[in-house]
Design an enzyme around this catalytic site. Structure first.
Site, mmCIF file in Angstrom:
data_model
loop_
_atom_site.group_PDB
_atom_site.id
_atom_site.type_symbol
_atom_site.label_atom_id
_atom_site.label_comp_id
_atom_site.label_asym_id
_atom_site.label_seq_id
_atom_site.Cartn_x
_atom_site.Cartn_y
_atom_site.Cartn_z
ATOM 1 N N ASP A 174 0.862 -1.188 0.000
ATOM 2 C CA ASP A 174 0.000 0.000 0.000
ATOM 3 C C ASP A 174 0.894 1.233 0.000
ATOM 4 O OD1 ASP A 174 -2.353 1.753 0.411
ATOM 5 O OD2 ASP A 174 -3.333 -0.136 0.891
ATOM 6 N N HIS A 245 -2.680 3.278 -4.617
ATOM 7 C CA HIS A 245 -2.153 2.743 -3.353
ATOM 8 C C HIS A 245 -0.737 2.205 -3.547
ATOM 9 C CE1 HIS A 245 -5.642 3.213 -0.733
ATOM 10 N NE2 HIS A 245 -6.421 2.817 -1.729
ATOM 11 N N GLU A 312 -9.577 3.011 -5.578
ATOM 12 C CA GLU A 312 -9.185 4.354 -5.143
ATOM 13 C C GLU A 312 -7.912 4.855 -5.831
ATOM 14 O OE1 GLU A 312 -10.956 4.359 -0.639
ATOM 15 O OE2 GLU A 312 -8.976 3.473 -0.867
#
Ligand code: ACM
Length: 538
Positions: A174, A245, A312
């Site tokens: 991440d 990410h 995202e």
């Protein structure tokens, strides 16, 4: 001795007054294909009871066998008399049944050494016929935001096994850390696995933990984890996030980022929470780099599915990047959303060519998804519904229901993690298959998983607190044939939980007690930012 099994079996018949005793002379007779389960039983129950459970026949024995007429993960357990019989549709079924056998022996069977040497061990006389509702009963653990050392991961697999869960979704990378050794790219872990400091609490918190945080698993660690999981009939599905990410990877290899927009060489591993704008550049170099990562990953993880994230991904840098613009023109793509879709499609094809299947968060549906790819529906049910209708397999893990970083109670004593209240009862009443799906579409729902994101879980004890007891409720949702949410017997579940808390105590799990946090589990509310309710289902 109450028969308080969790998750509840399909059928439980109690009968007879006698109790079958286990003692030093009790044998464990492993039929063909069940030797691994016998090994596990001997190691686990042997340690807890001090009984040798020696191989072989004898008047007092536990017999393990495969019965191909049972469902693969189904089992039948008969403890009415000697021999105790445990048959499963496969070794996995026998292993699930072994969990039931352990529960029937009482909480001390969950310890690592006998606490009352020489005590009697006995089984209540029952017949259990059981099989899971779903074939994907998962737990996702985020080891990127806070690293979980290897022993903690192995313990997590033991706890999953005790709850008959079978998919460990391992969130390995991440913005805040890269946690798996990739031998051809050493800087991913040399640089990418450490951050200099960590935001303490929610991202709005003014507090920092001003010490380096990090760690990673060597490839041998990963092999050990995968083998340990396999002994427990758990599949490990690794997740490597693309194209968002990814700041930890960009910090390690700046050329992976959008170098014409930001000075990626100046980036570090991210030290706060949220969604980093520093995403991967959509270049051939990035694709080749990640193919190299996935090549090593495929050697380590035998799972059918490989998770590529896909959630995202802010498009702001791509909008400003001449390189990204040129790329879109070359590929004939209309916008940045299509660029994201192209990125995912590339890896869907790449994995399919190697006999694997891509799975990603539900954003990967935007712009169309390659056949055979599957979706983790996290923003609600809607992504999963759309995916099932489009013929994709789905794992239902809506944040509104099964994100275990959300607080378990609204009380002032509650450590305040991210977001709204999700109680034990809420999780118990979670239904993975939404009613609007037809039967055929519902067949696309492989199952469900609970997700443990660890931004605010700075220690393994905090992970325990957020995960338990709710994972026990989740396990019952995933395994048992429960009625519709409103008709579920939560009071009955709570009664059975009384016995289950004793097992968790024996296992040393720092769960949230029903009466609220213990003093050392409290945390000042200033560090969190509770919000009123769950976000809308997207
Ligand atoms: C996610 O929670 N962003 C998958």
């Amino acid at each position: 001795m109450d028969v308080d099994l969790i998750p509840a079996p399909r059928e439980l018949r109690t009968g007879g007054s006698g109790r079958v005793r286990l003692g030093p002379g009790t044998r464990l007779a492993a039929g063909p294909g069940t030797e691994g389960v016998a090994h596990w039983l001997r190691a686990t129950l042997g340690a807890a009871t001090g009984l040798p459970l020696a191989e072989g026949d004898g008047p007092l024995r536990i017999e393990l066998g495969i019965d191909p007429d049972l469902p693969p993960e189904g089992y039948r357990l008969d403890t009415g008399e000697h021999p105790v019989r445990l048959a499963g549709g496969s070794a996995a079924g026998v292993f699930r049944g072994a969990q039931t056998l352990r529960q029937l022996l009482g909480p001390d069977a969950f310890r690592r050494a006998p606490v009352r040497p020489g005590r009697d061990w006995e089984l209540p006389p029952v017949t259990v016929e059981d099989a899971p509702r779903f074939r994907w009963r998962g737990l996702m653990l985020d080891v990127a935001r806070h690293f979980m050392p290897k022993d903690g991961v192995l313990r997590c697999l033991d706890l999953m096994a005790a709850h008959k869960l079978n998919v460990f979704h391992f969130h390995l990378t991440d913005d805040q850390g890269w946690r798996v050794e990739i031998t051809r790219y050493p800087k991913l872990t040399e640089t990418g696995s450490w951050r200099s400091r960590t935001k303490f609490g929610h991202r709005a918190s003014p507090l920092w933990d001003d010490k380096p945080h990090g760690g990673f698993y060597t490839q041998d660690d990963i092999r050990e984890i995968v083998a340990y999981a396999a002994e427990r009939h758990i599949t490990v599905v690794p997740e490597i996030d693309v194209p968002g990410h990814s700041q930890a990877a960009v910090a390690a290899y700046p050329e992976l980022g959008n170098t014409d927009v930001v000075d990626t060489a100046a980036l570090g591993v991210w030290d706060t929470w949220g969604i980093s704008p520093n995403v991967l550049a959509p270049t051939e170099n990035t694709l080749r780099f990640y193919e190299g990562v996935f090549e090593e990953l495929l050697d380590l993880f035998p799972s059918e599915f490989i998770h590529v994230g896909g959630d995202e991904c802010p498009k702001e840098q791509w909008r400003r990047s001449a390189t990204a613009k040129a790329r879109m023109e070359d590929l004939g793509l209309a916008d940045e959303d299509e660029l994201q879709s192209w990125f995912i499609a590339h890896f869907a094809g790449w994995l399919a060519a190697r006999g694997r299947r891509l799975i990603g968060w539900d954003e990967i549906l935007e712009g169309g998804l390659a056949p055979g790819a599957a979706v983790s529906s996290w923003r609600g049910y809607q992504g999963g519904i759309a995916a099932a209708r489009a013929g994709h397999d789905v794992v239902m893990c809506p944040e509104q229901h099964v994100y275990l970083d959300h607080r378990q109670d609204g009380g002032a004593d509650e450590p305040v993690p991210i977001g709204f209240v999700r109680t034990l009862e809420d999780v118990y009443r979670f239904e993975p298959v939404p009613p609007e799906l037809t039967e055929a579409e519902a067949g696309r729902v492989l199952g469900t998983q609970a997700n443990v994101w660890t931004e605010v879980m700075e220690s393994p004890a905090r992970v325990d607190y957020q995960t338990f007891p709710r994972l026990a409720a989740f396990a019952e949702v995933a395994w048992s044939a429960l009625p519709a949410p409103a008709e579920r017997d939560f009071a009955g579940f709570e009664r059975r939980m009384t016995g289950h808390y004793a097992r968790l105590d024996a296992l040393g799990v720092a769960y949230r007690p029903p009466a609220g946090p213990r003093p050392w589990q409290r945390r000042p509310g200033v560090l969190g930012r509770p919000i009123d309710g769950p976000p809308p289902d997207k």
